[in-house]
Scaffold this active site. Structure first.
Site, short mmCIF file in Angstrom:
data_model
loop_
_atom_site.label_atom_id
_atom_site.label_comp_id
_atom_site.label_asym_id
_atom_site.label_seq_id
_atom_site.Cartn_x
_atom_site.Cartn_y
_atom_site.Cartn_z
N CYS A 19 8.26 10.90 -10.50
CA CYS A 19 7.14 10.09 -10.03
C CYS A 19 5.97 10.23 -11.00
CB CYS A 19 6.72 10.55 -8.63
SG CYS A 19 5.29 9.67 -7.99
N GLY A 54 4.63 13.07 -0.49
CA GLY A 54 5.34 13.01 -1.77
C GLY A 54 4.82 11.89 -2.64
N CYS A 55 5.64 11.42 -3.55
CA CYS A 55 5.22 10.37 -4.49
C CYS A 55 4.58 9.20 -3.77
CB CYS A 55 6.43 9.88 -5.29
SG CYS A 55 6.02 8.61 -6.49
N PHE A 56 3.37 8.84 -4.20
CA PHE A 56 2.65 7.79 -3.48
C PHE A 56 3.19 6.39 -3.72
CE2 PHE A 56 -0.90 9.00 -6.74
CZ PHE A 56 -0.13 8.59 -7.81
#
Length: 227
Positions: A19, A54-56
């Protein structure tokens, strides 16, 4: 920030994917100054919810697809350094976690529904300082509540999900008062739809968005882009 290996289909080559790993060089270390350029121009009647899962990239898309959500901004929260850059957050020295700020109409969707989507579908709240292949405190699960009412809703949803045994482990999401949200660099905004061929999107993010669609079909906006 750690990365994982994936064989890119048709290429037969191993590529490092994470990410935020593939980003425009000219955009590095240039975080947005405020949410003004990304938030709805008219905030009348809108409320905000701030979640970190987590990953946006996936979180932004997952909540963008919910009826009543007007805008989702990717950014950082939970740290001590003002206006952090992606590189600073990834360096784990600022205390921030990748976060989304959700602007929604409470007449169309409730905070409880958003919390249920967050805890039951958009990420794994039983993972502490990681989400899938992304490892580190900058990917920790967190909710930043603004009012005592939001805190009670969060506590109730967590208790219900834990009691349901939906996950093998207990929820470890950090639940803390909201202090400040800093928007991420412009190239992170809307990244999921702008870069569907990014290996990380195809391998990791799509599965999270698909889970939200599967578990909350009645809460989705019509005419969504296909996965």
């Amino acid at each position: 920030m750690q990365v994982f290996l994936k064989i890119i289909s048709g290429a037969g080559l191993l590529a490092l994917v994470a990410c935020g790993a593939q980003q425009p060089a000219q955009a590095q270390s240039q975080p947005a100054a405020s949410t003004a350029g990304f938030a709805p121009k008219d905030l009348t009647g809108l409320a905000q919810a701030t979640f970190a899962g987590g990953c946006f990239w996936a979180q932004e898309e997952a909540f963008e697809e919910i009826k009543g959500v007007k805008q989702v901004v990717s950014g950082y929260a939970g740290g001590t350094v003002p206006h952090p850059s992606y590189e600073q957050v990834a360096g784990q020295a600022t205390g921030h976690t990748e976060t989304v700020n959700i602007y929604y109409d409470p007449k169309e969707v409730s905070y409880k529904t958003l919390a249920q989507i967050f805890f039951q579908a958009s990420h794994d709240p039983t993972q502490l300082n990681r989400q899938g292949p992304d490892t580190g405190p900058e990917y920790r699960s967190a909710v930043f509540y603004r009012t005592p009412e939001e805190k009670k809703i969060i506590d109730d949803v967590v208790a219900q999900v834990n009691a349901s045994k939906e996950y093998d482990s207990k929820i470890v999401t950090q639940v803390v008062p909201f202090k400040q949200f800093w928007p991420a660099e412009e190239y992170h905004q809307g990244y999921y739809r702008l870069h569907p061929d990014n290996p990380y999107i195809a391998t990791v993010s799509e599965h999270k968005v698909a889970r939200v669609r599967k578990l909350f079909p009645l809460d989705l906006k019509p005419d969504l882009p296909s996965l």
